[in-house]
Scaffold this motif. Sequence first.
Motif, PDB file in Angstrom:
ATOM      1  N   MET A   1       0.852  -1.191   0.000  1.00 53.12           N
ATOM      2  CA  MET A   1       0.000   0.000   0.000  1.00 53.12           C
ATOM      3  C   MET A   1       0.887   1.240   0.000  1.00 53.12           C
ATOM      4  O   MET A   1       1.705   1.436   0.891  1.00 53.12           O
ATOM      5  CB  MET A   1      -0.890  -0.002   1.246  1.00 53.12           C
ATOM      6  N   ASN A   2       0.752   2.103  -1.060  1.00 51.37           N
ATOM      7  CA  ASN A   2       1.572   3.313  -1.087  1.00 51.37           C
ATOM      8  C   ASN A   2       0.887   4.422  -0.299  1.00 51.37           C
ATOM      9  O   ASN A   2      -0.251   4.303   0.141  1.00 51.37           O
ATOM     10  CB  ASN A   2       1.845   3.756  -2.535  1.00 51.37           C
ATOM     11  N   ASP A   3       1.618   5.548  -0.133  1.00 48.59           N
ATOM     12  CA  ASP A   3       1.115   6.628   0.720  1.00 48.59           C
ATOM     13  C   ASP A   3      -0.226   7.168   0.252  1.00 48.59           C
ATOM     14  O   ASP A   3      -1.065   7.566   1.070  1.00 48.59           O
ATOM     15  CB  ASP A   3       2.142   7.766   0.773  1.00 48.59           C
ATOM     16  N   LEU A   4      -0.447   7.186  -1.058  1.00 44.61           N
ATOM     17  CA  LEU A   4      -1.707   7.732  -1.566  1.00 44.61           C
ATOM     18  C   LEU A   4      -2.884   6.835  -1.226  1.00 44.61           C
ATOM     19  O   LEU A   4      -4.029   7.278  -1.251  1.00 44.61           O
ATOM     20  CB  LEU A   4      -1.609   7.913  -3.084  1.00 44.61           C
ATOM     21  N   GLU A   5      -2.616   5.567  -0.938  1.00 42.55           N
ATOM     22  CA  GLU A   5      -3.682   4.633  -0.618  1.00 42.55           C
ATOM     23  C   GLU A   5      -3.900   4.480   0.880  1.00 42.55           C
ATOM     24  O   GLU A   5      -4.739   3.696   1.312  1.00 42.55           O
ATOM     25  CB  GLU A   5      -3.362   3.255  -1.212  1.00 42.55           C
ATOM     26  N   MET A   6      -3.153   5.234   1.669  1.00 43.14           N
ATOM     27  CA  MET A   6      -3.209   5.073   3.123  1.00 43.14           C
ATOM     28  C   MET A   6      -4.140   6.127   3.725  1.00 43.14           C
ATOM     29  O   MET A   6      -3.789   7.302   3.804  1.00 43.14           O
ATOM     30  CB  MET A   6      -1.815   5.174   3.734  1.00 43.14           C
ATOM     31  N   PRO A   7      -5.332   5.722   4.126  1.00 42.19           N
ATOM     32  CA  PRO A   7      -6.294   6.691   4.664  1.00 42.19           C
ATOM     33  C   PRO A   7      -5.917   7.141   6.075  1.00 42.19           C
ATOM     34  O   PRO A   7      -5.266   6.409   6.832  1.00 42.19           O
ATOM     35  CB  PRO A   7      -7.603   5.905   4.686  1.00 42.19           C
ATOM     36  N   LEU A   8      -6.352   8.349   6.418  1.00 46.98           N
ATOM     37  CA  LEU A   8      -6.177   8.834   7.776  1.00 46.98           C
ATOM     38  C   LEU A   8      -7.133   8.091   8.699  1.00 46.98           C
ATOM     39  O   LEU A   8      -8.306   7.910   8.383  1.00 46.98           O
ATOM     40  CB  LEU A   8      -6.438  10.340   7.835  1.00 46.98           C
ATOM     41  N   VAL A   9      -6.616   7.675   9.852  1.00 50.14           N
ATOM     42  CA  VAL A   9      -7.425   6.995  10.861  1.00 50.14           C
ATOM     43  C   VAL A   9      -7.558   7.916  12.069  1.00 50.14           C
ATOM     44  O   VAL A   9      -6.560   8.413  12.596  1.00 50.14           O
ATOM     45  CB  VAL A   9      -6.786   5.659  11.291  1.00 50.14           C
ATOM     46  N   SER A  10      -8.781   8.144  12.489  1.00 48.02           N
ATOM     47  CA  SER A  10      -9.044   8.972  13.675  1.00 48.02           C
ATOM     48  C   SER A  10      -9.401   8.068  14.848  1.00 48.02           C
ATOM     49  O   SER A  10     -10.371   7.306  14.774  1.00 48.02           O
ATOM     50  CB  SER A  10     -10.193   9.953  13.414  1.00 48.02           C
ATOM     51  N   ILE A  11      -8.604   8.143  15.906  1.00 51.60           N
ATOM     52  CA  ILE A  11      -8.883   7.388  17.121  1.00 51.60           C
ATOM     53  C   ILE A  11      -9.550   8.337  18.112  1.00 51.60           C
ATOM     54  O   ILE A  11      -8.979   9.361  18.488  1.00 51.60           O
ATOM     55  CB  ILE A  11      -7.601   6.804  17.751  1.00 51.60           C
ATOM     56  N   ILE A  12     -10.766   8.011  18.535  1.00 55.36           N
ATOM     57  CA  ILE A  12     -11.514   8.848  19.471  1.00 55.36           C
ATOM     58  C   ILE A  12     -11.477   8.200  20.848  1.00 55.36           C
ATOM     59  O   ILE A  12     -11.858   7.033  21.015  1.00 55.36           O
ATOM     60  CB  ILE A  12     -12.972   9.023  19.012  1.00 55.36           C
ATOM     61  N   THR A  13     -11.035   8.966  21.836  1.00 53.93           N
ATOM     62  CA  THR A  13     -10.973   8.474  23.215  1.00 53.93           C
ATOM     63  C   THR A  13     -11.822   9.354  24.120  1.00 53.93           C
ATOM     64  O   THR A  13     -11.448  10.492  24.410  1.00 53.93           O
ATOM     65  CB  THR A  13      -9.521   8.454  23.725  1.00 53.93           C
ATOM     66  N   PRO A  14     -12.994   8.866  24.544  1.00 51.47           N
ATOM     67  CA  PRO A  14     -13.754   9.596  25.564  1.00 51.47           C
ATOM     68  C   PRO A  14     -13.069   9.384  26.915  1.00 51.47           C
ATOM     69  O   PRO A  14     -12.599   8.284  27.222  1.00 51.47           O
ATOM     70  CB  PRO A  14     -15.131   8.928  25.522  1.00 51.47           C
ATOM     71  N   SER A  15     -13.006  10.446  27.712  1.00 44.58           N
ATOM     72  CA  SER A  15     -12.224  10.370  28.952  1.00 44.58           C
ATOM     73  C   SER A  15     -12.899  11.123  30.077  1.00 44.58           C
ATOM     74  O   SER A  15     -13.467  12.195  29.868  1.00 44.58           O
ATOM     75  CB  SER A  15     -10.827  10.966  28.696  1.00 44.58           C
TER      76      SER A  15
END
Length: 413
Positions: A1-15
């Motif tokens: 998987m090249n950089d253009l195919e790598m989606p941003l992942v958002s990790i949500i942490t309720p605290s």
Amino acid sequence: MNDLEMPLVSIITPSFNQAAFIEETIESVRMQDYPYIEHIVVDGGSTDGTQEILKKYSDLGDRFRYVSEPDRGQSDAINKGLKMAKGEIIGWLNSDDPYLPRAVSKAVNALKEHPEWAMVYGNAYQIDENSKIMNPYPVQPFDRKALFQFCIICQPAAFVRKNIFETIGGVDETLDFCMDYDLWMRISKKYSIGYIPDYLANSRVHPDCKSVVHIVDKGFPEIIKSSIKHYGTVANDWLCHYLEHHSKIGVFWYLNLFKKYEILGSSPEVSEMNRYLDLWVPPNFRISIQSGLQNPPAILLIKGRNHILDNMSATVSVNNDSLQNYTIPKREFDIEIPLHSNVPNTVVEIVSNKHVVPSELGINSDTRSLSFIIEQVIPLSAEEYKFYKEFQKGPLYASAWLQKNRNPIPPAL
């Protein structure tokens, strides 16, 4: 998987007030080998040192963001984080749960290979407050019938496409315990869910976590409510699990819950009674019960306390027909009154042979005529009474009776 195919992942942490664990959670995200991650911590205004820990990571730029302000609870915090998220894929990681190495990259690869999947999840361990593995979470490959029977998805090991998360309206903010189980049920109604056999996360169990503190009083009612909402009924597996592992809460609690959701069919209900708000009753205690003709009341359960009067008794009549006298001991007491009524409205009168007026005895200024305290008034159908009698033998008997006599068929499957 090249950089253009790598989606941003958002990790949500309720605290909220998880200073003992949140740094391990943040570090588990930082140590992921996947390069395109933003970690969003939505803190509810912690006062235990959590905010000082969050400030330590402020120099990470776009990789880490946090807000700390009062909110309406965990579900509100998750939805707030969802609005802040820029990624195509959402991970929901609570502030006491850590990821395992390569969790994010494994999830991203699975979603890239299966564009038809709305979400993917993997295996997980349950760990204690010292991060020691206790046992594997009971994860199973996805099947909607299996999800009906139990929550087979471990929340920190799940990753959802953001557009799907938004389309279904985020997390249900009316739920405070099983919002994850509700989320999986809602997603599975319209979309495909994928499973990979890799261990992706640890789910922490400790004395102060919500899944321990409120597992019965909030958890079980929410599970029943959500299952009925999405499947039309609730599985026996859920009922038996709670009965067998949480029987100390008592049969009256279960009876009231089962009646509320008609777990054993339509149920007779108290429509009116002259019990006072402080649970005392007058010498002539009157109860009206409404029911359908298909499921008439069979028994009326009375749970009370008499801590004043000796040699006390009460005469009971049902629809003006006298039944029998009951001895009221000077302690806690239970009475089972047979009803066997075949009319929609059943009236029960309990007439005590003694009463007190507190003001006349110099106890206080209360001028009411009082006989005893009634804590529970529960009319039962024949099926509900059978369950009650089995529970009295022990929770395993009640569980076995349910499996034999209740056959839930979810119309939604």
